[in-house]
Design an enzyme around this catalytic site. Structure first.
Site: not given
Ligand SMILES: [Mg+2]
Length: 186
Positions: A23, A25, A134
């Site tokens: 991922d 961000d 996340n």
């Molecule tokens: Mg993310």
């Protein structure tokens, strides 16, 4: 809406490697659309017809992490963000082209009010595919392929990427990553 594409065939030099899907961000960087002094670089992105300055803060150890994992894995960044934002960001973050492929929001599946990254559509062996994200919503279709990571905003003492290098080194020794990652979910 979504155009989920298989990745191109694995490069010859990556044959036998596992695929590491990252991922962007709050996993590798945190971006602020408001001015801040706490950033590593800026990019300019057109948003709703206006050029906007985006302030990008790198997660600690991200450079070392990308260097290390790119030696062992086929590295893919899969972001739910738009290409017009992610591409200029990754052009700066990954000057050495350690990331083989980039996938954007148009490759995500809209599900339950969010974007899901369906690893079964990548054209890779799922037993040898790992996602680090996340946001657990991203991997709800393949939780046994996921390594959770905390949300990074600006904690300068964050060392999750550093710790992840060793964890991935070990995981790479297993034939089937889902037996290891899946056992953590039970
Ligand atoms: Mg993310």
């Amino acid at each position: 809406m979504s155009e989920i594409m298989n990745l191109p065939p694995m490069r010859r030099e990556d044959h036998g490697k596992k695929t590491l899907v990252l991922d962007l961000d709050e996993t590798l960087v945190h971006s602020s659309f408001k001015p801040t002094h706490n950033y590593d670089f800026i990019i300019n992105v057109e948003i709703e017809g206006r050029m906007t300055t985006v302030y990008v803060l790198k997660r600690p150890f991200v450079d070392r992490f990308l260097q290390a994992v790119s030696r062992k894995f086929e590295v893919v960044v899969f972001t739910a963000s738009l290409r017009k934002y992610a591409d200029p960001l990754l052009d700066v973050l990954d000057r050495e082209n350690l990331i083989q492929y980039r996938l954007y929001r148009n490759s995500c599946r809209p599900m339950q009010g969010g974007f899901v990254k369906d690893l079964s559509r990548l054209g890779r062996n799922l037993n040898k595919t790992i996602i680090v994200d996340n946001n657990p919503h991203s991997y709800l279709l393949q939780p046994n392929n996921a390594i959770p990571i905390g949300t990074y905003i600006d904690n300068s003492r964050d060392r999750e990427l550093l710790d992840l290098i060793d964890y991935l080194d070990n995981l790479d020794t297993y034939e089937n990553v889902t037996t290891v990652l899946g056992s953590r979910n039970n």
